[in-house]
Scaffold this motif. Structure first.
Motif, PDB file in Angstrom:
ATOM      1  N   PHE A 187      75.314  12.841  37.961  1.00  0.00           N
ATOM      2  CA  PHE A 187      75.904  12.149  39.108  1.00  0.00           C
ATOM      3  C   PHE A 187      75.183  10.829  39.370  1.00  0.00           C
ATOM      4  CE2 PHE A 187      74.835  11.401  43.608  1.00  0.00           C
ATOM      5  CZ  PHE A 187      76.045  10.895  44.044  1.00  0.00           C
ATOM      6  N   ARG A 221      80.958  17.944  44.877  1.00  0.00           N
ATOM      7  CA  ARG A 221      79.755  18.661  45.292  1.00  0.00           C
ATOM      8  C   ARG A 221      79.236  19.594  44.198  1.00  0.00           C
ATOM      9  NH1 ARG A 221      78.811  23.508  48.366  1.00  0.00           N
ATOM     10  NH2 ARG A 221      76.851  23.365  49.527  1.00  0.00           N
ATOM     11  N   HIS A 246      76.984   7.188  38.709  1.00  0.00           N
ATOM     12  CA  HIS A 246      77.332   6.482  39.940  1.00  0.00           C
ATOM     13  C   HIS A 246      76.924   5.021  39.880  1.00  0.00           C
ATOM     14  CE1 HIS A 246      79.236   7.525  43.699  1.00  0.00           C
ATOM     15  NE2 HIS A 246      78.432   6.707  44.351  1.00  0.00           N
ATOM     16  N   THR A 284      73.074  15.208  52.847  1.00  0.00           N
ATOM     17  CA  THR A 284      74.294  15.563  52.132  1.00  0.00           C
ATOM     18  C   THR A 284      75.329  16.071  53.114  1.00  0.00           C
ATOM     19  OG1 THR A 284      73.490  17.815  51.733  1.00  0.00           O
ATOM     20  CG2 THR A 284      73.018  16.149  50.064  1.00  0.00           C
ATOM     21  N   ARG A 296      77.397  17.539  41.629  1.00  0.00           N
ATOM     22  CA  ARG A 296      76.153  16.986  42.171  1.00  0.00           C
ATOM     23  C   ARG A 296      75.062  18.044  42.232  1.00  0.00           C
ATOM     24  NH1 ARG A 296      79.274  15.134  46.534  1.00  0.00           N
ATOM     25  NH2 ARG A 296      77.952  16.394  47.919  1.00  0.00           N
ATOM     26  N   TYR A 301      72.557  16.800  38.966  1.00  0.00           N
ATOM     27  CA  TYR A 301      72.323  15.634  39.814  1.00  0.00           C
ATOM     28  C   TYR A 301      72.078  14.381  38.971  1.00  0.00           C
ATOM     29  CZ  TYR A 301      70.159  12.423  43.098  1.00  0.00           C
ATOM     30  OH  TYR A 301      69.860  11.312  43.846  1.00  0.00           O
ATOM     31  N   THR A 346      81.294  12.910  41.379  1.00  0.00           N
ATOM     32  CA  THR A 346      80.889  12.852  42.785  1.00  0.00           C
ATOM     33  C   THR A 346      81.156  14.142  43.538  1.00  0.00           C
ATOM     34  OG1 THR A 346      83.038  11.901  43.380  1.00  0.00           O
ATOM     35  CG2 THR A 346      81.241  10.367  42.923  1.00  0.00           C
TER      36      THR A 346
END
Length: 700
Positions: free
Chosen positions: A269, A259, A273, A699, A262, A266, A257
Motif C-alpha cells: 500500500f 482496508r 500510493h 486509521t 492495507r 502495508y 487502498t
C-alpha cells in the motif's frame, strides 16, 4: 493584548468561513448556464487589463485562478494569522455543550467507520453537491445536442465527459486532508490525522468518476470503430494517452487502498500510493494547465507542505535513549529544542534509515511539553515487520547510534475534552500511548493548580501480564517531586489472555543509551518559534512569484508564438512549464525561509548538541512486572495503589460507561476498530446525554 489577539483571531476565522462559503457557491454555480455567461461583477477586473494580456493569459486561466485558486490561498493565509494569534492569546478551549449533539456518533460501524452527526451532515451535503452538479451538467449537456439518429450514443459520450467534471470537483478537495502542516484544517476544527477518513472518501469518489469517464470514452470509441483515438496526443487539445496513463496509475494505487490490503500488506500500500505523483502529473498533461487551476489550491499547498517536510527530514535528530519493555515495546527518547512546545495528542512521523529508507510511520507523543522541556518521547509496539526490525536493532548489544529522521510535530487542536468534569479513557494494547501525554498534562496542571482538573478513569486492556509494564510509562522519569496522588485517578487494567500473573524472570526493563554525532540536531519547529507567520509569508510570496512567472512567460514567449504563427503552442508544454514554475517558486521561497530560520536558531541548537547526557548504571524496575521493590520508597507509589489488575476477563464497557452518564464526561477511546465501534455505540445510545465521545486513531 491577549484579549485583543483572541478577538482578532475570531474575526479572521469568521472571514475565512465567509470566503469558503463563497468558494463553494462558485462550485455550485459552475454547472449552470449562469456561470457560463460570465457575470460582469465577477470578472470586472479582467475587463480593465490590456487586451493582449487578457487574450493570452487571463481570459481562460486567469478566471479559474481568480474564482477557484485565489480564495483558498487567501483562506490559507488567514489560517496562518489565526493560528499565530491563537498562540499569542494562549486561550484554553472549553467544551461547548451546545454542539454536543453534533459531536455524538451517528454511525459506529460500516464502510464509513465511526462518523459523528457533524461529519455525516457534511458528507451528505457533499454528496448532494455531487448529485446536483452531475444532474445539472447532464441537463445542460443534453440540451446542447442536436437530434439525430445517434442521439443515444451522443448522450452516452456527454455523460462520460461530465463524469470527469465531477471527478475534478472531488479532486479539488482531495489533498486538503493530507496536508499535515495545513493552516486551513484548524480553521474548521480539524487535524490532518483525524481527516484521513475524508481523504479516503474523496479518493474513492474521485477515482470512481474518473474511471467511469475513461471507460465510457473507450466504450464509445470501440462502438464507433475509433479505438485509434486511445493513442492520440493532440498538441492543441486533449491528450488521450495522458488520460490513460493517469488512470492506469490511479487504478494501481486505488486497488491497494482498501482496508484488507492495507492491514495485510502495508508495504505494498505504501509504495503503490506514491503513484499519486504520476497520477496527477498525467492528469495535468491530459487536461492542460487552464483546467488544472480548478484543483490547483489543494495540490499547491500539499506540494509546499511536502517540500517543507522534505527539508526537515534531511536532518538527523539527536536520539538520546530507548527503553525496552518486557512486552517488546520500546520508548524512544529524543532531544528537543526549548522553543518547541506542543499540545497533547500531537504526533510525529519517524523514519529509521537502517530499517527502511522510505517508510514513514506516525506516532502520538507520550511525553509532555510542560513536564519534559528538553526531551520528546514516543512509544512503539512490536507488531509489524517495520517495528520488529526496529526492536531487533535496539536490542543489539553492539548498538551505539541509530539514524532517525522526523517530520513534525503536528499539533492536535481538539483539546476541549479537558473541560469535562470527568475524563474516561479506554485503550487497547498500544492504544494507551496518547493517554500517557494527557495524564502527564493533567499531572502538571494539578501541581501548578492553574485550573480545575477533571477526574480520571483509565480502562486499559492488555493481552499478557508483560504488557502491564506500559503503565510504568505513565509518569516521566524526570518527573522530580511530582506526586501521582494529586490526581483523582483510577486505573482498571485487564489482562485478557492470562488468568493469573505469569512472570518471566529473564525479562526486565532495559535502557539503551545512544552516542549521537555532533551533527545530530534536536527536534525543533520546522520554521522556528513563529512558524505560522513564516508559513503565511512562504505561501503568499511563492504564489505571487508563481503567477509572475506565468504572466511573464505567457506574455513575452507563448503569446507571440500563438499570435504570429499558424501553430498553437503545445498544451502539454504549457502544463509542464506551469509545473516547473510551481516547483521553482515553492522550492526557492521555502528553502530560503528554512535556511534563514535554521541559521537564526543554530546557536541554541549547538548548545543542546554539546550537552552530555549521563548514563545511568541501571534501569528503573517495573511497578507491575518482575520487580523487587519497596513500595513505600517508590516515587510513584500512588500509581500502583490506584491500579486494579483483572486477569482473564475483558472490560464490561457498557457497565462502566453508564456509571458516568449523570456526570459531564469526556470519553476518549484508542484501540482496535472493534473497541472504538463498541464505545461509540454505547455513547450514541438514545438515553445517554452526558457521555461525549472522541476517537483517537490514524486509521478509519
Amino acid at each position: 493584548m491577549a484579549e485583543a489577539a483572541r478577538m482578532t483571531a475570531r474575526s479572521l476565522k469568521l472571514l475565512a468561513w465567509v470566503v469558503f462559503v463563497g468558494w463553494l457557491l462558485m462550485w455550485l454555480m459552475r454547472p449552470t448556464n449562469t456561470y457560463r455567461n460570465f457575470p460582469l461583477v465577477v470578472f470586472l477586473p479582467l475587463v480593465l487589463l490590456p487586451g493582449s494580456l487578457t487574450h493570452s493569459v487571463i481570459r481562460v486561466a486567469g478566471m479559474s485562478i481568480l474564482i477557484f485558486a485565489f480564495p483558498i490561498m487567501f483562506i490559507s493565509l488567514l489560517g496562518c494569522l489565526y493560528l499565530h494569534l491563537k498562540e499569542i492569546s494562549s486561550s484554553s478551549q472549553s467544551f461547548d455543550d451546545r454542539l454536543a449533539f453534533w459531536g455524538r456518533p451517528a454511525l459506529s460501524k460500516g464502510p464509513l467507520g465511526i462518523v459523528s452527526w457533524m461529519q455525516l451532515s457534511f458528507f451528505l451535503m457533499f454528496i448532494a453537491l455531487v448529485i446536483w452538479s452531475f444532474a445539472t451538467y447532464l441537463k445542460t449537456g443534453f440540451d446542447q445536442l442536436k437530434s439525430n439518429s445517434g442521439m443515444s450514443l451522443q448522450r452516452f459520450r456527454t455523460a462520460s465527459f461530465r463524469m470527469a467534471l465531477i471527478g475534478t470537483l472531488s479532486c479539488a478537495f482531495l489533498f486538503f486532508p493530507v496536508t499535515r502542516g495545513s493552516s486551513i484544517l484548524p480553521l474548521f476544527g480539524l487535524t490532518s490525522d483525524a481527516s484521513v477518513k475524508y481523504h479516503v472518501w474523496l479518493g474513492h469518489i474521485t477515482l470512481i468518476f474518473f474511471f467511469g469517464h475513461s471507460a465510457g470514452y473507450i466504450i464509445y470509441w470501440a462502438i464507433n470503430d475509433e479505438i485509434c483515438e486511445m493513442v492520440k496526443w493532440d498538441k492543441a487539445g486533449i491528450s488521450n494517452v495522458a488520460r490513460e496513463l493517469s488512470m492506469l496509475f490511479g487504478l494501481i494505487l486505488w486497488a491497494t487502498t482498501f482496508r484488507r490490503v492495507r492491514r495485510k500488506s502495508y508495504e505494498v500500500f505504501f509504495y503503490t500510493h506514491q503513484f499519486y505523483g504520476l497520477f496527477m502529473f498525467f492528469f495535468l498533461l491530459h487536461v492542460g494547465i487552464s483546467f488544472f487551476y480548478l484543483v490547483l489550491p489543494g495540490v499547491y499547498l500539499f506540494l509546499l507542505d511536502r517540500y517543507l517536510r522534505f527539508l526537515q527530514s534531511q536532518q538527523k535528530v539527536r536520539f538520546v535513549s530507548a527503553r525496552l519493555l518486557p512486552n517488546e515495546t520500546v520508548e524512544l527518547n529524543f532531544s528537543k529544542s526549548s522553543g518547541l512546545s506542543y499540545s497533547v495528542l500531537s504526533s510525529v512521523f519517524i523514519c529509521v534509515s537502517s530499517v527502511s529508507t522510505f517508510q514513514w510511520h506516525p506516532f502520538t507523543f507520550s511525553s509532555n511539553s510542560n513536564l519534559e522541556p528538553d526531551t520528546l518521547s514516543v512509544i512503539i509496539k512490536k507488531e509489524g515487520s517495520w517495528s520488529q526490525k526496529l526492536y531487533q536493532a535496539l536490542s543489539s548489544p553492539s548498538l551505539e547510534r541509530l539514524e532517525i529522521a522526523v517530520e513534525g510535530p503536528y499539533g492536535h487542536v481538539s483539546t476541549d475534552f479537558l473541560g469535562h468534569d470527568c475524563l474516561i479513557m479506554v485503550s487497547g494494547g498500544s492504544g494507551i500511548t496518547p493517554f500517557i501525554s494527557i495524564i502527564r498534562e493533567l499531572l502538571f496542571m494539578s501541581a501548578a493548580q492553574s485550573c480545575p482538573v477533571p477526574k480520571l478513569r483509565l480502562i486499559c486492556a492488555f493481552k499478557t501480564a508483560a504488557d502491564l509494564t506500559t503503565l510504568d510509562l505513565l509518569f516521566p522519569l524526570s518527573g522530580g517531586k511530582l506526586d501521582a496522588s494529586q490526581l483523582d485517578l483510577i486505573i482498571d487494567a485487564f489482562v485478557t489472555r492470562e488468568k493469573e500473573p505469569i512472570v518471566d524472570p529473564r525479562k526486565s526493563i532495559q535502557t539503551v543509551w545512544l552516542k549521537p554525532l555532533s551533527s545530530d540536531v534536536p527536534i525543533s519547529p520546522i520554521l522556528g518559534p513563529r512558524s505560522w507567520l513564516w508559513l503565511g509569508a512562504i505561501i503568499s510570496s511563492s504564489f505571487i512569484l508563481f503567477l509572475l512567472l506565468l504572466g511573464i512567460v505567457g506574455r513575452f514567449y507563448i503569446y507571440p508564438i500563438d499570435k504570429n504563427t499558424n501553430t498553437v503552442y503545445s498544451y502539454s508544454s504549457k502544463a509542464v512549464l506551469a509545473l516547473i514554475f510551481m516547483c521553482v517558486s515553492i522550492a526557492g521561497v521555502a528553502s530560503a525561509a528554512f535556511l534563514w530560520v535554521r541559521r537564526a536558531s543554530s546557536s541554541s541548537a549547538a548548545q543542546i548538541k554539546n550537552f552530555d547526557v549521563p548514563t545511568p548504571t541501571s534501569s528503573p524496575a517495573s511497578l507491575f512486572y518482575n520487580a523487587d521493590r519497596e513500595l513505600e520508597s517508590h516515587p510513584h507509589e500512588a500509581l500502583f495503589k490506584a491500579t486494579t489488575v483483572h486477569y482473564g476477563e475483558r472490560p464490561n464497557l457498557q457497565k462502566v460507561l453508564l456509571q458516568f452518564d449523570n456526570v459531564d464526561s469526556g470519553v476518549l477511546v484508542s484501540g482496535s476498530r472493534e473497541m472504538r465501534s463498541d464505545v461509540a455505540r454505547i455513547c450514541s445510545a438514545g438515553k445517554i446525554r452526558k457521555l461525549h465521545f472522541q476517537s483517537i486513531s490514524f486509521t478509519l
